[in-house]
Design a protein around this motif. Structure first.
Motif, short mmCIF file in Angstrom:
data_model
loop_
_atom_site.label_atom_id
_atom_site.label_comp_id
_atom_site.label_asym_id
_atom_site.label_seq_id
_atom_site.Cartn_x
_atom_site.Cartn_y
_atom_site.Cartn_z
N TRP A 64 -23.82 53.14 -65.38
CA TRP A 64 -25.34 52.49 -65.14
C TRP A 64 -26.15 53.69 -65.41
CZ3 TRP A 64 -24.58 47.63 -65.83
CH2 TRP A 64 -23.51 46.99 -65.36
N TYR A 67 -28.45 53.45 -68.48
CA TYR A 67 -29.68 52.44 -68.65
C TYR A 67 -30.79 52.94 -67.94
CZ TYR A 67 -26.17 49.27 -70.29
OH TYR A 67 -25.22 48.59 -71.09
N ASN A 70 -33.82 55.18 -70.71
CA ASN A 70 -33.25 55.27 -71.99
C ASN A 70 -34.01 54.62 -73.04
OD1 ASN A 70 -31.74 54.79 -74.41
ND2 ASN A 70 -29.85 55.10 -73.14
N LYS A 73 -31.98 51.38 -74.37
CA LYS A 73 -31.19 50.30 -73.64
C LYS A 73 -31.93 50.27 -72.34
CE LYS A 73 -27.22 51.97 -73.86
NZ LYS A 73 -25.52 52.11 -73.58
N ALA A 74 -31.79 49.26 -71.38
CA ALA A 74 -32.46 49.00 -70.20
C ALA A 74 -31.84 47.81 -69.25
CB ALA A 74 -34.00 48.59 -70.43
N LEU A 75 -32.13 48.28 -68.02
CA LEU A 75 -31.39 46.91 -67.10
C LEU A 75 -32.73 46.89 -66.09
CD1 LEU A 75 -28.22 47.17 -65.63
CD2 LEU A 75 -29.87 46.08 -64.29
N ARG A 89 -29.89 43.00 -68.83
CA ARG A 89 -29.17 44.24 -69.34
C ARG A 89 -29.57 44.15 -70.89
NH1 ARG A 89 -24.17 44.18 -67.59
NH2 ARG A 89 -23.48 44.03 -69.39
N VAL A 91 -30.30 46.18 -74.94
CA VAL A 91 -29.83 47.13 -75.95
C VAL A 91 -30.47 47.08 -77.18
CG1 VAL A 91 -27.95 48.13 -74.67
CG2 VAL A 91 -27.81 46.56 -76.80
#
Length: 181
Positions: A64, A67, A70, A73-75, A89, A91
């Motif tokens: 995790w 994420y 970044n 990518k992300a959450l 979530r 990318v």
């Protein structure tokens, strides 16, 4: 739940990692998408099941921290009253689409706009990176999710009958796309 105004969407931080799989609730599989390809365009019909069933995906076990902060990518987690009620979530994919790896909302808040808020956040993230749209995959037997994607402006862009060959319960993977105007 009566208002989405009390919803806070937060990017993943180290102290929120424990909340990620809280949104992984059971959902009802009540029908399937039957795709058709004619004259270069995908369309589909719905087939309802005689016996709907409740299923749940296994909890994701990913690194995790990748994420957090970044660029590619992300959450994002959705909270109401300090309770995690949803997640998305995403990318940056090679084809300049924002690929949605997962989107989920707690069972008790489904149908109250949480998924729409999370998709809006993903769209903002994607547009900040000059991506051309969003994409995701869904299994053909997840009719509820597919209906949601269509309502959010996604169109069926492709079908794969081999991707889930290891799973005897899944016939077809559907590829959904939303291109930014």
């Amino acid at each position: 739940m009566n208002s989405t105004e009390e919803i806070i969407i937060s990017p993943l931080k180290e102290e929120l990692i424990a909340d990620i799989n809280q949104t992984n609730d059971y959902f009802t599989v009540f029908g399937k998408v039957v795709p058709s390809f004619q004259s270069g365009t995908w369309s589909f019909e719905e087939k309802l099941f005689d016996d709907p069933k409740e299923i749940r995906f296994p909890d994701d076990q990913l690194e995790w921290s990748q994420y957090i902060n970044n660029e590619n990518k992300a959450l994002f987690l959705a909270y109401k009253n300090n309770q995690c009620i949803g997640q998305i979530r995403i990318v940056k994919d090679w084809n300049r689409f924002c690929y949605i790896e997962n989107i989920a909302a707690k069972k008790e808040v489904r149908g109250h706009g949480i998924g729409s808020l999370l998709l809006k956040k993903a769209e903002e993230w994607a547009q900040e990176r000059n991506l051309i749209g969003m994409s995701l995959e869904a299994q053909d037997d997840n009719l509820g999710a597919c209906r949601f994607y269509v309502k959010q402006g996604f169109i069926l862009g492709g079908v794969d009958t081999m991707k889930q060959s290891y799973n005897p319960h899944i016939d077809t993977t559907l590829y959904w796309y939303k291109v930014f105007k």
